[in-house]
Design a protein around this motif. Structure first.
Motif, PDB file in Angstrom:
ATOM      1  N   VAL A   1      -5.009  21.561  61.578  1.00  0.00           N
ATOM      2  CA  VAL A   1      -6.122  22.359  61.073  1.00  0.00           C
ATOM      3  C   VAL A   1      -6.529  21.846  59.688  1.00  0.00           C
ATOM      4  CG1 VAL A   1      -6.876  24.677  60.398  1.00  0.00           C
ATOM      5  CG2 VAL A   1      -5.387  24.376  62.400  1.00  0.00           C
ATOM      6  N   ILE A   2      -5.530  21.520  58.863  1.00  0.00           N
ATOM      7  CA  ILE A   2      -5.797  21.021  57.511  1.00  0.00           C
ATOM      8  C   ILE A   2      -6.528  19.682  57.585  1.00  0.00           C
ATOM      9  CG2 ILE A   2      -4.733  20.223  55.361  1.00  0.00           C
ATOM     10  CD1 ILE A   2      -2.410  22.221  55.992  1.00  0.00           C
ATOM     11  N   TYR A   3      -6.043  18.804  58.457  1.00  0.00           N
ATOM     12  CA  TYR A   3      -6.645  17.476  58.642  1.00  0.00           C
ATOM     13  C   TYR A   3      -7.012  17.306  60.112  1.00  0.00           C
ATOM     14  CZ  TYR A   3      -4.571  16.566  54.098  1.00  0.00           C
ATOM     15  OH  TYR A   3      -4.215  16.623  52.788  1.00  0.00           O
ATOM     16  N   PRO A   4      -8.152  17.849  60.545  1.00  0.00           N
ATOM     17  CA  PRO A   4      -8.479  17.878  61.973  1.00  0.00           C
ATOM     18  C   PRO A   4      -8.603  16.518  62.648  1.00  0.00           C
ATOM     19  CG  PRO A   4     -10.248  18.849  60.649  1.00  0.00           C
ATOM     20  CD  PRO A   4      -9.154  18.486  59.719  1.00  0.00           C
ATOM     21  N   LEU A   5      -8.886  15.470  61.914  1.00  0.00           N
ATOM     22  CA  LEU A   5      -9.037  14.168  62.556  1.00  0.00           C
ATOM     23  C   LEU A   5      -7.715  13.419  62.692  1.00  0.00           C
ATOM     24  CD1 LEU A   5     -12.335  12.968  60.858  1.00  0.00           C
ATOM     25  CD2 LEU A   5     -12.042  14.047  63.099  1.00  0.00           C
ATOM     26  N   TYR A   6      -6.761  13.709  61.838  1.00  0.00           N
ATOM     27  CA  TYR A   6      -5.520  12.921  61.828  1.00  0.00           C
ATOM     28  C   TYR A   6      -4.254  13.760  61.887  1.00  0.00           C
ATOM     29  CZ  TYR A   6      -8.806   9.386  60.349  1.00  0.00           C
ATOM     30  OH  TYR A   6      -9.871   8.548  60.289  1.00  0.00           O
ATOM     31  N   GLY A   7      -4.345  15.033  61.593  1.00  0.00           N
ATOM     32  CA  GLY A   7      -3.173  15.885  61.607  1.00  0.00           C
ATOM     33  C   GLY A   7      -2.144  15.458  60.576  1.00  0.00           C
ATOM     34  N   PRO A   8      -0.879  15.570  60.916  1.00  0.00           N
ATOM     35  CA  PRO A   8       0.176  15.301  59.942  1.00  0.00           C
ATOM     36  C   PRO A   8       0.353  13.819  59.628  1.00  0.00           C
ATOM     37  CG  PRO A   8       1.109  15.721  62.074  1.00  0.00           C
ATOM     38  CD  PRO A   8      -0.363  15.992  62.195  1.00  0.00           C
TER      39      PRO A   8
END
Length: 167
Positions: A99-106
């Motif tokens: 959710v924080i980084y929708p294109l790359y995630g963690p």
């Protein structure tokens, strides 16, 4: 109490599943847009559910075995429900990175390392990791009643497993 742990585990896992369905993807070169989620549509629920179940169930078993061996106790259903609850909290916190980084995630740090990400990315990722470690350590300590150092070790091992499972 076991029923409360189980209900909370199911609720937290359901939220994580929704996040996975909205943001998680399996990137495969050669398919349209490289997105497995877009290529299979609603059937993406199957791999998302398998990932979630693996993260929570195997993460819970890891926590259970670690706590039981540290405390010298036999395995019990009550401790397993506590361990599943911790694993579902860790999985949900991990899922929020999508959710924080929708294109790359963690895995935004990989993009950061290539120089194509904003400078604040690595700080946010590090801060979120600290939040995940602190929350899961405190939860393990509280639910299982073990030393803080042992809870920290178990939390870090569990977070590593849950992260690697999604990669």
């Amino acid at each position: 109490m076991k029923k409360l742990h189980s209900a909370a585990t199911i609720a937290l896992s359901a939220i994580a599943f929704v996040i996975y369905m909205l943001f998680y993807d399996i990137l495969i070169p050669g398919i349209p847009n490289g997105s497995y989620r877009l290529a299979v549509g609603p059937l993406f629920a199957v791999p998302a559910l398998l990932l979630l179940i693996g993260q929570v169930a195997i993460g819970g078993l890891m926590i259970l075995f670690a706590v039981s061996s540290l405390k010298g106790e036999k395995l019990s259903g009550n401790n397993f429900s506590k361990s599943l609850l911790v694993a579902s909290v860790i999985t949900l916190l991990f899922a929020f990175t999508y959710v924080i980084y929708p294109l790359y995630g963690p895995f935004y740090y990989i993009v950061f390392a290539t120089g194509s990400a904003p400078a604040g990315v690595i700080f946010v990722e590090a801060a979120w990791t600290v939040v995940m470690i602190a929350a899961s350590t405190l939860l393990i300590k509280k639910l299982h009643g073990i030393k803080m150092s042992h809870a920290l070790l178990i939390a870090v091992m569990s977070i590593i497993f849950i992260t690697v499972a999604a990669s």
